[in-house]
Design an enzyme around this catalytic site. Structure first.
Site, mmCIF file in Angstrom:
data_model
loop_
_atom_site.group_PDB
_atom_site.id
_atom_site.type_symbol
_atom_site.label_atom_id
_atom_site.label_comp_id
_atom_site.label_asym_id
_atom_site.label_seq_id
_atom_site.Cartn_x
_atom_site.Cartn_y
_atom_site.Cartn_z
ATOM 1 N N VAL A 546 -3.365 -103.559 24.209
ATOM 2 C CA VAL A 546 -3.069 -103.331 25.620
ATOM 3 C C VAL A 546 -2.249 -102.060 25.770
ATOM 4 O O VAL A 546 -1.284 -101.829 25.021
ATOM 5 C CB VAL A 546 -2.298 -104.521 26.226
ATOM 6 C CG1 VAL A 546 -2.119 -104.331 27.735
ATOM 7 C CG2 VAL A 546 -3.016 -105.828 25.947
ATOM 8 N N ASP A 655 -5.788 -120.373 24.194
ATOM 9 C CA ASP A 655 -4.803 -119.563 23.465
ATOM 10 C C ASP A 655 -3.486 -119.523 24.237
ATOM 11 O O ASP A 655 -2.912 -118.461 24.463
ATOM 12 C CB ASP A 655 -5.342 -118.148 23.253
ATOM 13 C CG ASP A 655 -4.591 -117.397 22.152
ATOM 14 O OD1 ASP A 655 -3.909 -118.063 21.338
ATOM 15 O OD2 ASP A 655 -4.680 -116.163 22.102
#
Length: 892
Positions: A546, A655
């Protein structure tokens, strides 16, 4: 000459028929006061007649409930008008909860008649203007119940008709609003006629509408919780607003009225749910004298309501109004008339259905920060088109008053018939790429008035087009052509520098065009510029890296470069992105757009400036306070509950961990990476279980052949909740005194001599929590850095919820919707089943053994889940299960 008093009371001196009748009535009241003032009944039999005159001494009341809480009255809301209504009133608060003739008021002498056929209201000409159905069985009585329900009964006391089936703008506690029914707002407090806002109960939600267009849904309230059932009716009580399904056995949507910190002061107080004339849905607690307390309202942002400002008004800062960009006020009244700033243009007049002359139409751009309420609640009229096609669509439609065009997706949203107020795009829009255009016409021409004898605008004398105008048009065309060439040259240069190949193939372009619902599509060069060639990395995970970026308009974004998709096709990627892009919730990170550049794929998210929960929770300073931890736990639970039951397509996160819980500076909590498991191929689904940073939150069923379900996320959430309580990872060593309760008799491994000698030994924190829960000792579980700033009962609440979530048997774990209910205090706390938590003792043994072997936390965490050969446990933890992406993602 007679006195004024004599003239005033003499019916022969009055010219108005109304004044004469009124004078006669007053004289009769003075001479025979009992003749025109009937009693207030508790039950009425057929052949009953009433008017306001008959019951003037009781303010028009002629029927009361058993305890006098409600009355049926004929009242006048505005003394200056002769507008009387048959209503049901809550006496102590004077609140009107139902009206029979809201759109056809009567006069003070008009009659209400009750017969064996039902109820009828007559006007002064003795014509019926309202009545109950005439096909009912013979009616024997009319009663007003203590609930406020006006009912007609037969001889066996069976209900033949009830006012609760015909609500106006209010429902009271316990009153059902069935699917297909609606509340319609009044014009104002003094005018009960139908307004332009309505609340309609649908099969999936309750929608608030303006002129028939949706602008809000009840489930969009920040504290709303949703389950996956069809809605059957809406009901309200003192604890909350509920949309119920499955014959009333299942709560589909719940909006609690009281948080866990609130005290329900008076459950017996009278509460109503009302659609205000402003377009706001409120739950009001009413008290005597007409005062009220607002316990809930939605939308809470006034700018989300299309009637907040006037036509073409621009709403900012929660209710500040001005004319939209490109327009100015032409009136000094409270609701000014917004006209184009360009004096040569005007808004089109009424449409009579004829075809407009499109050569006289021009469009006024609203600016990048302006959006319209209906865009997020309606499908585009056209998709995958250019701006010219959108303009032509509106120009050829007389009823079209403007449109919004999304540059990223090529979507065209049309505004027809009515224009409400605009609002700042940043506050509520899901598509920051939309630009608005309002239709205008050249002054002196008019669209849709062919053959009209009267024009709303002055007619200009037609003149020949000067040759100078042609020259100006030619120059403008040459300037446009030159800019286009420069842009193409720059694009080719950027492609060369960035290593980009040839332009997109026809097949690739067709994929983008043919898949509906895609979010904004960013060009790769835009992301390179926004991220400064991917300069600032702010995170990484199993799905990719990211980077922080800043778009051209100054908005910060997070750009995720996907690295785990393998050979997944482009079309499959786009299809899943279209699903993810439609998911909007206050506790879910919003997907702003995407980029598919050759074999590289990028997702563009809103930027959360405080980063992930682990970066804040686990650091030494400053310590996260308990209240913020609680709010994070609640926000995370709400987000997961929405993914499981509130989406059109159920999504299992797969997750859940602190790294995927993001924080913003305004105490916002949002879950990231939801739905990304849908991007995995079957082979990658298996790999997903071994991704770094995930194992500490894996439910036991990941390691067996058991099915993966939403309860898998519940387990992971429970593990995260334990870390929120403690302020450290569950797998990091927790030293426990050897003098505390011995665990060996309960299945734990015995301490090593060295640890006993030192008086302390490492333990697995979830097992430590289980032990302390059995002993009823909770303060020792809270983060010691809080230094007593948290009460034992607060810790106990989260501990019990966490243990319920991490039970080995998935069916014993609560749903995330129930977790939200327990956190909010509207549901009782669950009791964890100890036998379903014994597997933690196996984990605890392994953790103790691996801790003595040394190594870092991650190595210990990985070894923790490897079952040694010959170990017998209640479950088979020695194999990874194979799961398809369908099982991981849930049904689509």
């Amino acid at each position: 000459m007679g006195s004024s008093a004599t003239i005033a009371w003499s019916p022969f001196c009055l010219t108005s028929s109304f004044n004469r009748r009124f004078a006669i009535i007053l004289l009769c009241c003075m001479l025979f006061p009992s003749a025109l003032s009937g009693p207030v009944y508790s039950s009425i039999s057929p052949n009953f007649t009433a008017s306001y005159y008959h019951y003037i001494d009781t303010s028009g009341a002629f029927l009361a409930s058993r305890n006098g809480s409600f009355q049926a009255q004929i009242i006048n809301l505005k003394p200056e008008n002769r507008s009387f209504y048959l209503v049901v009133v809550h006496v102590s608060s004077r609140a009107i909860i139902w009206s029979a003739n809201r759109n056809t008021p009567i006069s003070e002498s008009s009659e209400f008649r009750f017969s064996r056929d039902g109820m009828t209201l007559f006007n002064d000409q003795k014509q019926p203007i309202w009545s109950t159905p005439h096909n009912l069985a013979p009616v024997t009585s009319l009663q007003l119940l203590e609930s406020g329900n006006l009912v007609m009964l037969d001889g066996a006391n069976n209900t033949l008709w009830e006012s609760f089936d015909l609500p106006t703008d209010v429902i009271v506690a316990g009153q059902r609003l069935n699917v297909g029914k609606s509340l319609v707002a009044s014009n104002s407090d003094g005018d009960l006629a139908d307004g332009i806002c309505s609340l309609v109960v649908g099969n999936n939600d309750a929608m608030i509408r303006w002129n028939g267009m949706n602008y809000w849904e009840l489930s969009m309230a920040p504290n709303a919780v949703r389950n996956a059932w069809a809605v059957e009716y809406m009901v309200m009580n003192y604890t909350g607003v509920y949309l119920m399904g499955k014959n009333g056995a299942q709560v589909v949507i719940r909006i609690p009225l009281h948080s866990s910190d609130d005290v329900v002061d008076d459950p017996s107080a009278f509460r109503i749910m009302k659609l205000e004339s402003s377009g706001v849905v409120s739950v009001l607690k009413l008290s005597s004298g007409g005062s009220s307390k607002q316990e809930f309202k939605t939308p809470d942002d006034s700018c989300r309501i299309p009637s907040t400002c006037w036509k073409l008004g621009y709403c900012t800062n929660g209710g500040t109004c001005q004319c939209a960009p490109g327009f100015h006020s032409a009136s000094s009244s409270s609701e000014p008339i917004c006209v184009p700033t360009d004096g040569s243009l005007a808004l089109p007049g009424p449409c009579n259905g004829s075809q407009p002359n499109i050569t006289n139409i021009k469009y006024s751009a609203l600016g990048r920060d302006v959006d319209y309420f209906s865009n997020d609640f309606s499908n585009p009229m056209l998709q995958n088109v250019n701006l010219t096609a959108c303009k032509n669509l509106c120009s050829g439609n007389c009823s079209c008053l403007g449109f919004f065009y999304s540059q990223g997706s090529g979507s065209c949203y049309v505004i027809e018939n009515q224009i409400g107020s605009m609002a700042t795009k940043m506050s509520w829009s899901t598509d920051k790429d939309r630009l608005g255009y309002i239709k205008t016409i050249v002054v002196g021409t008019q669209i849709g008035v062919k053959g009209s004898k009267k024009s709303d605008f002055p007619v200009l004398v037609a003149i020949l087009l000067p040759s100078g105008v042609m020259v100006i048009a030619m120059v403008a065309f040459l300037i446009w052509l030159r800019r286009r060439r420069i842009k193409r040259r720059w694009s080719r240069s950027m492609n060369s520098k960035l290593g980009r190949g040839s332009s997109m193939s026809a097949e690739e372009e067709m994929d983008f065009v043919s898949i509906p619902g895609l979010p904004v599509r960013f060009v790769y060069e835009e992301l390179v510029i926004a991220t400064e060639s991917f300069k600032t990395q702010i995170g990484s995970g199993g799905f990719g890296t990211v980077y922080k970026g800043t778009l051209e308009d100054g908005e910060d974004v997070a750009v995720k470069k996907i690295t785990c998709l393998g050979a997944q096709g482009r079309r499959e990627f786009l299809t899943e992105i279209a699903v993810i892009g439609k998911i909007h919730h206050v506790n879910l990170v919003r997907l702003k757009g995407f980029c598919a550049h050759g074999g590289q794929k990028f997702l563009v998210y809103e930027f959360m400036d405080r980063g992930s929960l682990d970066a804040t929770l686990f650091r030494a300073d400053p310590v996260m306070e308990w209240k913020e931890r609680y709010n994070i736990a609640l926000g995370t639970a709400r987000g997961l509950a929405y993914l499981h039951t509130g989406c059109e397509h159920k999504i299992i996160h797969c997750d859940v961990k602190p790294e995927n819980i993001l924080l913003h500076d305004k105490s916002q909590v949002k879950i990231s990476d939801f739905g990304l498991s849908k991007l995995l191929s079957p082979e990658e689904s298996n790999l997903f279980t071994t991704l770094r940073g995930t194992r500490g939150y894996l439910a036991p069923e990941w390691l067996t052949s058991s099915a993966i379900s939403d309860k898998t996320d519940v387990y992971s959430y429970g593990m995260v909740l334990l870390e929120i309580i403690r302020g450290k990872k569950n797998s990091s060593p927790q030293m426990r005194s050897a003098n505390s309760r011995t665990d060996s008799n309960r299945g734990n491994s015995r301490s090593s001599p060295s640890s006993v000698e030192s008086g302390q030994r490492p333990i697995y924190f979830p097992l430590f929590v289980l032990d302390m829960h059995e002993e009823g000792r909770y303060m020792g579980l809270a983060d010691p850095r809080l230094m007593g700033r948290v009460a034992s009962e607060e810790v106990e609440k989260l501990v019990r919820i966490a243990l319920c979530c991490v039970q080995e048997e998935p069916n014993l774990r609560p749903s995330m919707a129930n977790v939200v209910g327990m956190l909010e205090g509207v549901m009782p706390l669950g009791e964890p089943q100890l036998e379903s938590l014994n597997f933690l003792r196996f984990y605890g043994r392994r953790f103790t053994e691996e801790s003595r072997l040394g190594g870092d936390d991650e190595q210990n965490e990985l070894r923790l889940y490897r079952q040694p050969t010959g170990t017998n446990t209640s479950s088979s933890y020695n194999s990874l299960s194979y799961m398809s992406s369908q099982e991981v993602s849930g049904p689509r």
